[in-house]
Design a protein around this motif. Structure first.
Motif, mmCIF file in Angstrom:
data_model
loop_
_atom_site.group_PDB
_atom_site.id
_atom_site.type_symbol
_atom_site.label_atom_id
_atom_site.label_comp_id
_atom_site.label_asym_id
_atom_site.label_seq_id
_atom_site.Cartn_x
_atom_site.Cartn_y
_atom_site.Cartn_z
ATOM 1 N N SER A 6 -6.135 -13.182 -25.775
ATOM 2 C CA SER A 6 -5.087 -13.007 -26.771
ATOM 3 C C SER A 6 -3.837 -13.790 -26.401
ATOM 4 C CB SER A 6 -4.742 -11.516 -26.911
ATOM 5 O OG SER A 6 -4.250 -11.022 -25.679
ATOM 6 N N ARG A 7 -3.002 -14.020 -27.409
ATOM 7 C CA ARG A 7 -1.683 -14.597 -27.155
ATOM 8 C C ARG A 7 -0.778 -13.520 -26.553
ATOM 9 N NH1 ARG A 7 -0.038 -15.850 -33.360
ATOM 10 N NH2 ARG A 7 -2.119 -16.751 -33.267
ATOM 11 N N VAL A 8 0.356 -13.902 -26.031
ATOM 12 C CA VAL A 8 1.279 -12.969 -25.374
ATOM 13 C C VAL A 8 2.345 -12.529 -26.368
ATOM 14 C CG1 VAL A 8 2.954 -12.664 -23.511
ATOM 15 C CG2 VAL A 8 0.863 -13.986 -23.118
ATOM 16 N N VAL A 9 2.590 -11.212 -26.407
ATOM 17 C CA VAL A 9 3.627 -10.633 -27.250
ATOM 18 C C VAL A 9 4.621 -9.909 -26.347
ATOM 19 C CG1 VAL A 9 4.078 -8.794 -28.934
ATOM 20 C CG2 VAL A 9 2.208 -10.407 -29.323
ATOM 21 N N ARG A 10 5.917 -10.085 -26.629
ATOM 22 C CA ARG A 10 6.955 -9.400 -25.866
ATOM 23 C C ARG A 10 7.358 -8.107 -26.579
ATOM 24 N NH1 ARG A 10 10.516 -10.389 -21.871
ATOM 25 N NH2 ARG A 10 9.825 -12.555 -21.677
ATOM 26 N N GLN A 218 -13.632 -12.589 -35.452
ATOM 27 C CA GLN A 218 -13.046 -13.249 -36.614
ATOM 28 C C GLN A 218 -11.640 -13.772 -36.318
ATOM 29 O OE1 GLN A 218 -15.185 -13.377 -39.180
ATOM 30 N NE2 GLN A 218 -13.893 -14.739 -40.386
ATOM 31 N N LEU A 219 -10.856 -13.013 -35.547
ATOM 32 C CA LEU A 219 -9.521 -13.497 -35.180
ATOM 33 C C LEU A 219 -9.618 -14.780 -34.362
ATOM 34 C CD1 LEU A 219 -7.747 -10.157 -34.208
ATOM 35 C CD2 LEU A 219 -7.210 -11.598 -36.188
ATOM 36 N N GLN A 220 -10.551 -14.799 -33.429
ATOM 37 C CA GLN A 220 -10.707 -16.014 -32.634
ATOM 38 C C GLN A 220 -11.225 -17.155 -33.490
ATOM 39 O OE1 GLN A 220 -11.460 -15.596 -28.502
ATOM 40 N NE2 GLN A 220 -13.219 -16.969 -28.601
ATOM 41 N N HIS A 221 -12.096 -16.831 -34.421
ATOM 42 C CA HIS A 221 -12.624 -17.825 -35.363
ATOM 43 C C HIS A 221 -11.489 -18.530 -36.097
ATOM 44 C CE1 HIS A 221 -15.512 -19.411 -38.351
ATOM 45 N NE2 HIS A 221 -14.606 -19.096 -39.253
ATOM 46 N N GLU A 222 -10.426 -17.775 -36.432
ATOM 47 C CA GLU A 222 -9.308 -18.338 -37.196
ATOM 48 C C GLU A 222 -8.098 -18.650 -36.324
ATOM 49 O OE1 GLU A 222 -8.382 -16.215 -40.773
ATOM 50 O OE2 GLU A 222 -10.454 -15.513 -41.023
ATOM 51 N N HIS A 223 -8.252 -18.558 -35.004
ATOM 52 C CA HIS A 223 -7.153 -18.807 -34.072
ATOM 53 C C HIS A 223 -5.960 -17.890 -34.347
ATOM 54 C CE1 HIS A 223 -8.477 -22.880 -32.255
ATOM 55 N NE2 HIS A 223 -9.519 -22.231 -32.714
ATOM 56 N N LEU A 224 -6.257 -16.671 -34.709
ATOM 57 C CA LEU A 224 -5.225 -15.646 -34.913
ATOM 58 C C LEU A 224 -5.354 -14.602 -33.811
ATOM 59 C CD1 LEU A 224 -5.634 -15.141 -38.776
ATOM 60 C CD2 LEU A 224 -3.823 -16.399 -37.621
ATOM 61 N N ASN A 225 -5.363 -15.056 -32.599
ATOM 62 C CA ASN A 225 -5.723 -14.194 -31.470
ATOM 63 C C ASN A 225 -4.568 -13.296 -31.029
ATOM 64 O OD1 ASN A 225 -4.494 -16.633 -30.702
ATOM 65 N ND2 ASN A 225 -5.197 -16.397 -28.596
ATOM 66 N N PHE A 226 -4.182 -12.368 -31.915
ATOM 67 C CA PHE A 226 -3.139 -11.400 -31.589
ATOM 68 C C PHE A 226 -3.691 -10.367 -30.602
ATOM 69 C CE2 PHE A 226 -1.976 -12.806 -35.929
ATOM 70 C CZ PHE A 226 -0.689 -13.274 -35.666
ATOM 71 N N VAL A 301 -19.608 -13.358 -25.337
ATOM 72 C CA VAL A 301 -18.443 -14.221 -25.428
ATOM 73 C C VAL A 301 -18.168 -14.540 -26.893
ATOM 74 C CG1 VAL A 301 -19.483 -16.526 -25.345
ATOM 75 C CG2 VAL A 301 -17.305 -16.125 -24.246
ATOM 76 N N LEU A 302 -16.924 -14.629 -27.256
ATOM 77 C CA LEU A 302 -16.548 -14.860 -28.646
ATOM 78 C C LEU A 302 -16.219 -16.338 -28.827
ATOM 79 C CD1 LEU A 302 -14.352 -11.700 -28.972
ATOM 80 C CD2 LEU A 302 -16.736 -12.000 -29.625
ATOM 81 N N THR A 303 -17.178 -17.097 -29.266
ATOM 82 C CA THR A 303 -17.056 -18.547 -29.324
ATOM 83 C C THR A 303 -16.019 -18.972 -30.346
ATOM 84 O OG1 THR A 303 -19.391 -18.648 -28.802
ATOM 85 C CG2 THR A 303 -18.369 -20.680 -29.611
ATOM 86 N N PRO A 304 -15.031 -19.818 -29.946
ATOM 87 C CA PRO A 304 -14.023 -20.259 -30.913
ATOM 88 C C PRO A 304 -14.602 -21.239 -31.926
ATOM 89 C CG PRO A 304 -13.697 -21.344 -28.805
ATOM 90 C CD PRO A 304 -14.782 -20.334 -28.602
ATOM 91 N N HIS A 305 -14.035 -21.259 -33.096
ATOM 92 C CA HIS A 305 -14.453 -22.169 -34.155
ATOM 93 C C HIS A 305 -13.220 -22.886 -34.692
ATOM 94 C CE1 HIS A 305 -18.521 -20.425 -34.521
ATOM 95 N NE2 HIS A 305 -17.911 -19.321 -34.177
ATOM 96 N N PRO A 306 -13.379 -24.024 -35.363
ATOM 97 C CA PRO A 306 -12.214 -24.698 -35.948
ATOM 98 C C PRO A 306 -11.512 -23.795 -36.961
ATOM 99 C CG PRO A 306 -14.171 -26.108 -35.998
ATOM 100 C CD PRO A 306 -14.628 -24.746 -35.595
ATOM 101 N N VAL A 307 -10.224 -23.965 -37.060
ATOM 102 C CA VAL A 307 -9.457 -23.169 -38.019
ATOM 103 C C VAL A 307 -9.800 -23.615 -39.433
ATOM 104 C CG1 VAL A 307 -7.143 -22.541 -38.772
ATOM 105 C CG2 VAL A 307 -7.584 -22.976 -36.365
ATOM 106 N N ALA A 308 -10.096 -22.647 -40.289
ATOM 107 C CA ALA A 308 -10.380 -22.974 -41.680
ATOM 108 C C ALA A 308 -9.103 -23.478 -42.346
ATOM 109 C CB ALA A 308 -10.886 -21.733 -42.414
#
Length: 611
Positions: A6-10, A218-226, A301-308
């Motif tokens: 995931s990305r980092v949130v403060r 699905q989040l990783q698929h769309e690069h929304l890795n919150f 493992v959650l394989t990344p995919h290109p962003v739609a």
């Protein structure tokens, strides 16, 4: 080492996600307007290990009083981030966002829709998209305030609390939960707000596990890795609540998913923290097994995919996850199993249409597990293997019945080992290996045509009841939830076999592998609860225990009650000070029953509906 990075949130001075530790949090259950009581309880929670403190803010007055609570905590030297828990009132969220470090909102608060949460309502594509645009517009004021004050947001999606638009298109399903979360993730990203945390919770451990797996993929698929907040809602109290929490949270963390956890028990919140700490401590151990990595990682493992380029409405990930129980008579695995509504299977859903005190004989069990039998509970004592029965009886099995597999083969000699196991005369295998190795071995056995039952056993020596619960709920619990294995084996050590059997059947129920008792769905309570939910839950359990497969919800208020008790058969829901509303399913049977009369009324309803 997380498979979902995931990305980092403060959140105030706390960093969440990325390579940072799994964070622990809990929630107060005091009246938010009672500043001193709330502060004192928050301090007890912090002392017990809570790294964030959540407080309900059901209205503007409560949201405004968060400033007094925060000020007093600071004066006492505590700067732990505060989270405002918001329901129904976007204005309260906006007020709280200028005070606390994080706000938790429910997706339904921002639809603006007046339609009932009815899955029969159909939305055209235009109506569906118009409501998404309305949500986007309604969120803008909150997002603007949060940007100004550096406040984070959590979108909390709960099974049973989905809006009419989602219900109409997806039903009350995992796909609906994930779709709702994804819609909000896309909206926040489009509005350039990135300090977002997401949760998709359920009181059904298997449902919540698969919701998080789909969402993470699905989040990783769309690069929304919150970052993802993990928890089992309405887990209840005592060992039952601990088992459900450990099994559900542990299974998600075992798949490399999760950045913060909350254990929800119908007990004082400071009692949740030791359980959460034990789970996190368990997952701070990193095993370096290259054989496991090469053979198994492709499965989790959650394989990344290109962003739609233009995000589309939610569709399941191209490699959906399944938790169908893998029968030991099936020689091969299905490559891409279909995601199903994750209710207990026909092997575990032993419904009992009778009243309190009558014990069904459907769970009585005279033979070892086969295709049409529920998963077995085996207790290993110093002298014997015992096949335990839900009624407290057991039968001794001969030692030669089992082949005990507790050594990890190398990749080079795996085929040789599998062949020796296949040819062994034992009627079943006890597999005491790391989880990933168990999966590899089971798959190799099935693909080679071996149909003998596999009984799963923890690799860790467990001497106390608490250790047995922790380790077995996580492993082999996570595998049982994924449908692997035909039973659970627990080493009794110095504990009485009867005590181990009680724990063992509790673990099988918590993992949804085998239902042998009543299931209770109970919220942990908060400032919205106006009766002693802990005492009422104990009374309901004492009066209704033994109804195999029946689900009874005890909920603190209408916020979590009618929706989040989800698929409960009966509901006991707070309806104001000293008043309770009783449900059958989601249908109101009696309203505003005086608290002292509610239990008798509930028993009467159960009896009348099951005769």
């Amino acid at each position: 080492m997380a498979f979902y990075k995931s990305r980092v949130v403060r959140i105030g001075d706390l960093l969440l996600g990325g390579d940072h530790p799994i964070r622990i949090q809990s929630m107060t259950n005091t009246d938010t307007m009672d500043t001193v009581a709330t502060v004192n309880q928050a301090i007890r929670m912090i002392d017990a290990g809570s790294e964030m403190v959540r407080i309900t803010a059901q209205g503007l007055r409560e949201a405004e009083n968060l400033a007094n609570i925060k000020r007093l905590l600071h004066e006492r030297g505590f700067r732990t981030p505060l989270i405002a828990d918001i329901h129904f009132n976007p204005k309260a969220a906006e007020t709280a966002a200028a005070i606390v470090e994080k706000v938790r909102i429910n997706p339904g608060n921002y639809t603006g829709s007046t339609a009932k949460a009815d899955r029969t309502i159909e939305y055209s594509d235009r109506e569906y998209n118009d409501e998404l645009e309305l949500i986007r517009s309604n969120l803008k004021p909150l997002i603007s305030i949060c940007k100004d004050y550096g406040t984070a947001i959590r979108i909390g999606v709960n099974h049973g609390s989905l809006g009419s638009r989602i219900l109409g298109r997806y039903g009350d399903t995992i796909e609906g939960m994930v779709a709702s979360a994804l819609e909000y993730a896309r909206i926040f990203e489009s509005l350039d707000f990135h300090d977002l945390v997401i949760s998709v919770k359920s009181s059904n451990t298997v449902m919540m596990l698969n919701a998080y797996r789909q969402l993470a993929a699905q989040l990783q698929h769309e690069h929304l890795n919150f970052p993802l907040h993990i928890g089992v809602t309405e887990a209840g109290e005592g060992n039952e609540g601990r088992m459900k929490s450990i099994a559900g949270i542990g299974a998600v963390l075992a798949h490399g998913i999760g950045d913060t956890i909350r254990v929800s028990l119908t007990e004082d919140p400071e009692l949740e923290l030791p359980v959460a700490n034990a789970i996190v401590k368990r997952f701070s151990r990193i095993e370096n097994n290259q054989f496991v990595e090469r053979r198994i990682r492709k499965d989790i493992v959650l394989t990344p995919h290109p962003v739609a380029p233009h995000p589309q409405p939610f569709t399941p990930h191209p490699q959906p996850f399944s938790s169908r129980r893998r029968e030991h008579s099936e020689p091969t695995e299905t490559a891409n199993p279909k995601i199903e509504q994750l209710e207990p299977t026909e092997l575990t859903n032993r419904r009992k249409e009778q009243f309190i005190g009558e014990l069904s004989d459907r769970e009585e069990y005279g033979g070892f597990p086969g295709k049409n039998n529920p998963p077995a509970l085996i207790i290993k004592t110093e002298k014997h293997f015992l096949l335990a029965n839900p009624d407290g009886s057991h039968q001794i099995l001969p030692d030669h019945y089992f082949l005990h597999i507790d050594k990890i083969p190398s990749e080079d000699n795996l085929s040789v080992v599998i062949e020796k196991i296949r040819e062994h005369k034992a009627k079943a295998f006890i597999m005491q290996l790391p989880a990933q190795v168990c999966v590899a071995m089971i798959r190799e056995l099935r693909s080679s045509g071996c149909t003998k039952p596999v009984i799963l056993m923890s690799c860790t020596e467990n001497k106390t009841e608490a250790e047995i619960i922790l380790e077995n709920c996580i492993h082999p619990g996570a595998l049982l939830m994924d449908g692997y294995g035909q039973g659970l084996c627990i080493e009794a050590g110095e504990l009485p076999a009867e005590q181990v059997a009680s724990v063992g059947f509790g673990i099988l129920q918590a993992t949804r592998a085998r239902i042998t008792n009543t299931e209770y769905i109970a919220c942990p309570s908060c400032g919205r609860t106006h009766f002693n939910i802990q005492q009422r839950l104990k009374e309901v359990k004492e009066a209704t225990s033994g109804l195999t497969g029946l689900k009874i919800a005890v909920m603190g208020c209408i916020v979590n009650g009618p929706g989040e008790m989800a698929d409960a058969d009966y509901g006991y829901v707070g309806a104001g000070k000293g008043k309770v509303t009783l449900y059958k399913g989601k249908e109101i049977i009696l309203q505003s029953v005086p608290e002292e009369m509610a239990l008798d009324a509930l028993l009467t309803i159960i009896k009348s509906k099951n005769q």
